[in-house]
Scaffold this motif. Structure first.
Motif, mmCIF file in Angstrom:
data_model
loop_
_atom_site.group_PDB
_atom_site.id
_atom_site.type_symbol
_atom_site.label_atom_id
_atom_site.label_comp_id
_atom_site.label_asym_id
_atom_site.label_seq_id
_atom_site.Cartn_x
_atom_site.Cartn_y
_atom_site.Cartn_z
ATOM 1 N N MET A 251 -71.487 -47.276 -33.192
ATOM 2 C CA MET A 251 -71.106 -48.657 -32.896
ATOM 3 C C MET A 251 -70.392 -48.757 -31.551
ATOM 4 N N ILE A 252 -69.507 -47.824 -31.285
ATOM 5 C CA ILE A 252 -68.762 -47.861 -30.023
ATOM 6 C C ILE A 252 -69.683 -47.594 -28.844
ATOM 7 N N GLN A 254 -72.840 -48.144 -28.656
ATOM 8 C CA GLN A 254 -73.738 -49.290 -28.489
ATOM 9 C C GLN A 254 -73.027 -50.452 -27.812
ATOM 10 N N LEU A 255 -71.817 -50.738 -28.235
ATOM 11 C CA LEU A 255 -71.055 -51.839 -27.666
ATOM 12 C C LEU A 255 -70.854 -51.640 -26.162
ATOM 13 N N PHE A 375 -74.727 -52.683 -38.499
ATOM 14 C CA PHE A 375 -73.393 -52.689 -37.886
ATOM 15 C C PHE A 375 -73.459 -52.293 -36.406
ATOM 16 N N ILE A 376 -74.345 -51.356 -36.090
ATOM 17 C CA ILE A 376 -74.511 -50.962 -34.690
ATOM 18 C C ILE A 376 -75.001 -52.142 -33.866
ATOM 19 N N ALA A 379 -72.279 -54.637 -33.220
ATOM 20 C CA ALA A 379 -71.424 -54.156 -32.132
ATOM 21 C C ALA A 379 -72.085 -54.415 -30.784
ATOM 22 N N ALA A 382 -71.794 -58.067 -29.908
ATOM 23 C CA ALA A 382 -70.459 -58.384 -29.387
ATOM 24 C C ALA A 382 -70.343 -57.966 -27.924
ATOM 25 N N GLY A 383 -70.920 -56.806 -27.607
ATOM 26 C CA GLY A 383 -70.897 -56.350 -26.221
ATOM 27 C C GLY A 383 -71.689 -57.258 -25.312
#
Length: 421
Positions: A251-252, A254-255, A375-376, A379, A382-383
């Motif tokens: 997730m991080i 990807q964001l 969830f990915i 994220a 959001a990015g």
């Protein structure tokens, strides 16, 4: 849901040689599909923000396409996972690719009609292609040896490179074609996306036989790996600590990747770089996402997901710092920064994917994988959405530095995971 007790394709006593033969065929089919889908993915990424900026007349709205097709990707990831769990990878992946093709056609129609509502809906559906492109990596691991799973995953991902490099570099040609047929120039690449995603879906539907997930479900029950950590097997819940840590890392990455990548073409346009230069930088970035995948796979198989995820954090921090402090006129510096951004994403994705695949049982694997990818994608959305707002209020260099700071949070997650075990 696939029932391990129901025969799929081969008997329970299938030999390793037979499984290896099916695995090789599966990888060949997935590679062919990924070559097509890579072109569809990269073509849209290159001009999506620019198309939105043109239709809205605002830089602050340039992140909307990335956000919308990433949200669509989130919904599609869960759907493809559910379909794959119930009917096998063939049905799940083919459905996702064909939905991506439909969305691409809708985007072209929206641009021709200058219809914002249709654009929003089409971008959402287009996201199914992105989700399926990533979901295919799981299919490559279903029948792989435990100690070669990461390299099997990387083989599927690296195939995306061919189409992903070709796609952005056809932006100029497709723009010319769009002019000839009366389509807005920036919508031209989505014509390629429609054909590419459609071809990928057809390849999967016709050739992905036997189905790797159905065959894996038919095999004798295998232990759930703990990814190098001495802890009991956790079959009662798919959401064990290994899965949670793997999901957080992906997730991080990807964001951060989506945020910086989305606004790079806009930043370059604001500093008088032409569309071809932006296409070149994005093609280098996408190539770095997929081309070094075998290196990422080797590192995961050799040193484990945790070490490789830590290396992903370091690489993403370096990418954000370089993009933030590089001169705006330097195409070379931006290309290197975006290459590091892509490689960091590759390291994090393959590390997290391998951890999750190793830590889940076949009976619920595809469903869990689809939920994780949801969830990915959230994220990433959001990015994408936040990137346009940050740049509109501050600057692209500020966005890049924020991305480096966010990437650094991978390190405490890994430390907490280790302390917890």
């Amino acid at each position: 849901m696939i029932d391990p007790k129901q025969p799929a394709v081969a008997p329970l006593g299938a030999t390793r040689a037979h499984l290896d033969a099916v695995q090789k065929r599966t990888l060949r089919v997935l590679v062919a599909a990924q070559i097509f889908s890579g072109a569809g993915l990269a073509a849209g990424v290159t001009v999506g923000a620019l198309l939105a900026q043109e239709m809205f007349g605002s830089t602050g709205m340039a992140g909307i396409p990335s956000a919308l097709f990433t949200i669509g990707s989130a919904a599609a990831a869960a759907g493809v996972g559910q379909l794959s769990q119930r009917f096998g990878r063939r049905v799940g992946l083919a459905s996702g690719y064909l939905a991506g093709a439909l969305g691409s056609v809708g985007i072209v129609a929206a641009a021709v009609l200058d219809n914002i509502a249709l654009l929003f809906a089409a971008l959402f559906v287009y996201g199914a292609g992105t989700a399926t492109n990533l979901q295919a990596r799981y299919a490559g691991a279903d029948l792989a040896h435990h100690d070669r799973r990461a390299r099997a995953i990387s083989t599927v991902l690296v195939a995306t490179t061919v189409g992903a490099v070709i796609g952005p570099n056809l932006v100029g040609v497709l723009g010319d074609l769009a002019d000839v047929i009366g389509v807005p120039r920036l919508a031209g690449p989505f014509l390629l996306a429609a054909v590419a995603y459609g071809a990928a879906g057809i390849v999967i539907w016709i050739l992905l036989r036997p189905d790797p997930l159905q065959l894996a479900a038919e095999l004798p029950d295998a232990p759930v790996a703990t990814v190098g950590v001495a802890e009991p097997r956790e079959r009662t819940s798919s959401w064990n600590p290994v899965v949670l840590a793997g999901a957080a890392v992906m997730m991080i990455t990807q964001l951060v990747m989506v945020a910086v990548m989305t606004m790079t073409p806009v930043y370059m346009q604001h500093h008088n770089h032409d569309l071809a230069a932006a296409g070149l930088v994005i093609s280098i970035h996408v190539a770095a996402m997929y081309l070094p995948s075998p290196i990422s796979g080797y590192l995961v198989d050799r040193y484990g997901p945790a070490v490789t995820a830590g290396l992903a954090a370091v690489t993403l921090i370096a990418a954000g710092a370089l993009a933030g402090f590089a001169p705006a006129h330097s195409i070379a510096a931006l290309a290197v920064a975006l290459a590091l951004l892509g490689f960091g994403w590759s390291l994090g994705l393959i590390a997290g994917t391998t951890a999750i695949t190793n830590a889940t049982a076949v009976a619920g694997r595809a469903k869990t994988q689809g939920t994780v990818d949801l969830f990915i994608a959230v994220a990433g959305a959001a990015g994408g959405l936040g990137s346009g707002l940050v740049v509109a209020q501050t600057s692209f260099p500020t966005l890049a530095v924020i991305g480096a700071v966010v990437a650094a949070t991978i390190v405490p997650i890994l430390l907490l995971r280790r302390r917890g075990t």
